[in-house]
Design a protein around this motif. Sequence first.
Motif, PDB file in Angstrom:
ATOM      1  N   ILE A 108       0.817  -1.222   0.000  1.00 51.16           N
ATOM      2  CA  ILE A 108       0.000   0.000   0.000  1.00 51.16           C
ATOM      3  C   ILE A 108       0.846   1.266   0.000  1.00 51.16           C
ATOM      4  O   ILE A 108       0.303   2.364   0.016  1.00 51.16           O
ATOM      5  N   LEU A 109       2.176   1.131  -0.012  1.00 58.93           N
ATOM      6  CA  LEU A 109       3.035   2.307  -0.079  1.00 58.93           C
ATOM      7  C   LEU A 109       3.959   2.204  -1.290  1.00 58.93           C
ATOM      8  O   LEU A 109       4.333   1.110  -1.729  1.00 58.93           O
ATOM      9  N   ASP A 110       4.317   3.372  -1.802  1.00 55.23           N
ATOM     10  CA  ASP A 110       5.182   3.412  -2.986  1.00 55.23           C
ATOM     11  C   ASP A 110       6.610   3.013  -2.659  1.00 55.23           C
ATOM     12  O   ASP A 110       7.336   2.536  -3.537  1.00 55.23           O
ATOM     13  N   CYS A 111       7.028   3.232  -1.416  1.00 54.63           N
ATOM     14  CA  CYS A 111       8.384   2.870  -1.017  1.00 54.63           C
ATOM     15  C   CYS A 111       8.324   2.145   0.324  1.00 54.63           C
ATOM     16  O   CYS A 111       7.342   2.289   1.057  1.00 54.63           O
ATOM     17  N   PRO A 112       9.323   1.350   0.650  1.00 60.56           N
ATOM     18  CA  PRO A 112       9.312   0.637   1.934  1.00 60.56           C
ATOM     19  C   PRO A 112       9.176   1.598   3.102  1.00 60.56           C
ATOM     20  O   PRO A 112       9.743   2.689   3.105  1.00 60.56           O
ATOM     21  N   TYR A 113       8.440   1.149   4.098  1.00 65.32           N
ATOM     22  CA  TYR A 113       8.178   1.992   5.264  1.00 65.32           C
ATOM     23  C   TYR A 113       9.478   2.375   5.959  1.00 65.32           C
ATOM     24  O   TYR A 113       9.645   3.512   6.407  1.00 65.32           O
ATOM     25  N   ASP A 114      10.421   1.438   6.052  1.00 68.17           N
ATOM     26  CA  ASP A 114      11.649   1.727   6.803  1.00 68.17           C
ATOM     27  C   ASP A 114      12.585   2.668   6.063  1.00 68.17           C
ATOM     28  O   ASP A 114      13.602   3.089   6.617  1.00 68.17           O
ATOM     29  N   GLU A 115      12.259   3.017   4.805  1.00 72.72           N
ATOM     30  CA  GLU A 115      13.066   3.975   4.057  1.00 72.72           C
ATOM     31  C   GLU A 115      12.450   5.368   4.057  1.00 72.72           C
ATOM     32  O   GLU A 115      13.036   6.308   3.507  1.00 72.72           O
ATOM     33  N   MET A 116      11.277   5.507   4.669  1.00 73.25           N
ATOM     34  CA  MET A 116      10.607   6.801   4.688  1.00 73.25           C
ATOM     35  C   MET A 116      11.247   7.706   5.737  1.00 73.25           C
ATOM     36  O   MET A 116      11.808   7.241   6.730  1.00 73.25           O
ATOM     37  N   SER A 117      11.153   9.012   5.524  1.00 72.75           N
ATOM     38  CA  SER A 117      11.634   9.975   6.515  1.00 72.75           C
ATOM     39  C   SER A 117      10.688   9.990   7.707  1.00 72.75           C
ATOM     40  O   SER A 117       9.559   9.485   7.628  1.00 72.75           O
ATOM     41  N   GLU A 118      11.151  10.575   8.808  1.00 69.26           N
ATOM     42  CA  GLU A 118      10.318  10.635  10.000  1.00 69.26           C
ATOM     43  C   GLU A 118       9.044  11.429   9.728  1.00 69.26           C
ATOM     44  O   GLU A 118       7.950  11.052  10.181  1.00 69.26           O
ATOM     45  N   GLU A 119       9.150  12.534   8.963  1.00 69.53           N
ATOM     46  CA  GLU A 119       7.965  13.336   8.653  1.00 69.53           C
ATOM     47  C   GLU A 119       6.961  12.536   7.834  1.00 69.53           C
ATOM     48  O   GLU A 119       5.752  12.576   8.104  1.00 69.53           O
ATOM     49  N   ALA A 120       7.467  11.786   6.856  1.00 75.48           N
ATOM     50  CA  ALA A 120       6.570  10.998   6.012  1.00 75.48           C
ATOM     51  C   ALA A 120       5.934   9.857   6.808  1.00 75.48           C
ATOM     52  O   ALA A 120       4.741   9.553   6.638  1.00 75.48           O
ATOM     53  N   ARG A 121       6.722   9.216   7.682  1.00 71.14           N
ATOM     54  CA  ARG A 121       6.165   8.143   8.513  1.00 71.14           C
ATOM     55  C   ARG A 121       5.036   8.672   9.406  1.00 71.14           C
ATOM     56  O   ARG A 121       3.960   8.077   9.492  1.00 71.14           O
ATOM     57  N   THR A 122       5.309   9.810  10.041  1.00 76.75           N
ATOM     58  CA  THR A 122       4.317  10.371  10.963  1.00 76.75           C
ATOM     59  C   THR A 122       3.037  10.729  10.220  1.00 76.75           C
ATOM     60  O   THR A 122       1.930  10.424  10.675  1.00 76.75           O
ATOM     61  N   ALA A 123       3.179  11.359   9.063  1.00 76.38           N
ATOM     62  CA  ALA A 123       1.998  11.754   8.287  1.00 76.38           C
ATOM     63  C   ALA A 123       1.197  10.529   7.874  1.00 76.38           C
ATOM     64  O   ALA A 123      -0.039  10.516   7.967  1.00 76.38           O
ATOM     65  N   TRP A 124       1.878   9.489   7.407  1.00 78.61           N
ATOM     66  CA  TRP A 124       1.148   8.294   6.964  1.00 78.61           C
ATOM     67  C   TRP A 124       0.485   7.576   8.139  1.00 78.61           C
ATOM     68  O   TRP A 124      -0.663   7.127   8.043  1.00 78.61           O
ATOM     69  N   LEU A 125       1.182   7.476   9.270  1.00 75.37           N
ATOM     70  CA  LEU A 125       0.605   6.802  10.434  1.00 75.37           C
ATOM     71  C   LEU A 125      -0.630   7.541  10.948  1.00 75.37           C
ATOM     72  O   LEU A 125      -1.637   6.914  11.312  1.00 75.37           O
ATOM     73  N   VAL A 126      -0.566   8.876  10.990  1.00 76.57           N
ATOM     74  CA  VAL A 126      -1.728   9.652  11.438  1.00 76.57           C
ATOM     75  C   VAL A 126      -2.899   9.421  10.498  1.00 76.57           C
ATOM     76  O   VAL A 126      -4.048   9.232  10.934  1.00 76.57           O
ATOM     77  N   GLN A 127      -2.636   9.429   9.199  1.00 78.44           N
ATOM     78  CA  GLN A 127      -3.701   9.194   8.225  1.00 78.44           C
ATOM     79  C   GLN A 127      -4.274   7.785   8.369  1.00 78.44           C
ATOM     80  O   GLN A 127      -5.488   7.586   8.313  1.00 78.44           O
TER      81      GLN A 127
END
Length: 599
Positions: free
Chosen positions: A522-541
């Motif tokens: 469900i993500l374009d790139c692996p979760y562990d390669e995302m930046s902290e800002e991108a991780r936080t935004a996706w988790l909140v959503q």
Amino acid sequence: MSSILQSSDDAFRSSGAVVEDKLMLDDQNSDLSNSSSSDLLLRRRIKMVEDLWESVLREECGQELVDLLQELRSLCSPEGQAASTPEANALQLVEQLDLNEAIRAARAFALYFQLINIVEQHYEQRGQQQQYREDSERLTAVYAAMEEEPTSANSENPSRGAQAEILQKTLQDSMMVRRESRTLQGLFPKLRSLNVPPRLIQRLVDKLDIRLVFTAHPTEIVRHTIRDKQRRIGHIMRQLDQIQDASASHVAYTSWEADELRNQLTEELRLWWRTDELHQFKPTVLDEVDYTLHYFNEVLFDIVPHLYHRFERALHSTFPRLRPPRPDFCKFGSWVGSDRDGNPSVTPEVTWKTACYQRSLVLQKYIQSVKNLTQLLSMSLHWSDVLPELLESLEQDQMHFPAVYEQLAIRYRQEPYRLKLAYIQQRLENTYDRNMQLYNGDGFKDDIPVNSNTMYTSGEDFLAELRLIHRSLKETGLSCQALDNLICQAEIYGFNLAHLDIRQESSRHSDTVNEIVEYLGILDCPYDEMSEEARTAWLVQELKTRRPLIPSELPFSDKTSETIQTFRMVRRLHQEFGVPICNTYVVSMSHHVSDLLEV
């Protein structure tokens, strides 16, 4: 006339100051005397234990070991440090020992230091208790001396009685603060002397919320067998004290009683010497749970209600209008069986069994307490009334427990409290039986129904019945300390005994989310390669969506599946035991907001 009264008041205050000075002098003399006698008795007990220790080792291992131990002790400084001179180097002597000699010497010294600790702890408590008793006796003596003042003086000065009360209260508070500055009895007089507003004290008392948390340390596990031996030795010490006190009070006793106790002590030491200090196998997590709950079983369960009662008495002795804290102001938590950070042995099944095991222990305690109450509350309807509410509950119980009624109705037909307690005991036993089924079964699959008529669904249901008995006793002018203690225990421990805190390292959560996201694509790139800002935004959503992220089946690695099952187990715990059993999740090594959002 005013000048005469003033002179009388001055004389009275002067005599009060003399009394207080004498009391302080008596305190100092008594402290010196108590310290001297207590130290002498302590030295005698230590000497007795040392002699018995050497005697046992001599019989078990021979004079050679005793000589070696004496030599090693002589080569140490009074502070217990190895001497630095070449002629008295204990290290050289130790290096010359073979393995068996070294092991026996180490065990002997380990036994010695444990014995000394038992003796010192016992006599520290004894000294405190003796000081409390003597302080009370001195206060009583001061009061008696003041009451012996001629009554004519009181008629000449009507205010003198009030002044006497003030002086007595001042002396009592002064002694209490000196005597127990580190206890509850000294705390509240100290707060009053500092002019702390009672309203502030009440606010702090109402907010009291203390949780003492047990952690697992497998390397420090002591066998129940050794703990029991230590406890028995402490009991023998108390019996020796009774003989010592009887002798000091010129009460007749026979010397064979002391000899018999010393023989018992020798026997305990010999058995201890031949016992392994640790189990000869690696303890499981459930073993650690059992070792931890030993403290509840032997000490804490019964002693904590006394802490509440002491708090209540200490508060009211100084601030009689303030409310005491909630009985459950001091509760317990545990990481044993629930802390899985770095411990693969702590599985969801282990956590489930830990919760069931804790409940089984507390239910057994309640069952025994109810049996004891049945012996106490023997009141008959011929001589005592009961609340109609209690009689109505007995009619309901009769329908739910016809076998109990048939068995006990004739025996207890005029003893309603005993009949009610018999029903309560049966409900507890049924609850215990169901709990053991849950313990031995599968926490995820087994769904053993609860019959709310014949079992307790929670500790609150049990408390409600105890409070009904308490109200009936109170309304008819009776009280029962054992019942009060049981109610206090039920409020503190409930049916859970201790809260379980779950702990896991943060990377386990991020690895789990990464594997789930990768499986679902469900993500374009692996979760562990995302930046902290991108991780936080996706988790909140993701948290805002209603669809579940995790499938019912778990086609993942063992670690990921275990992490998911842990959360499902927490949900199962909430359903069976209630939210209080587990309402804390600790994320160790957390650095970012995403570490918490992942949980």
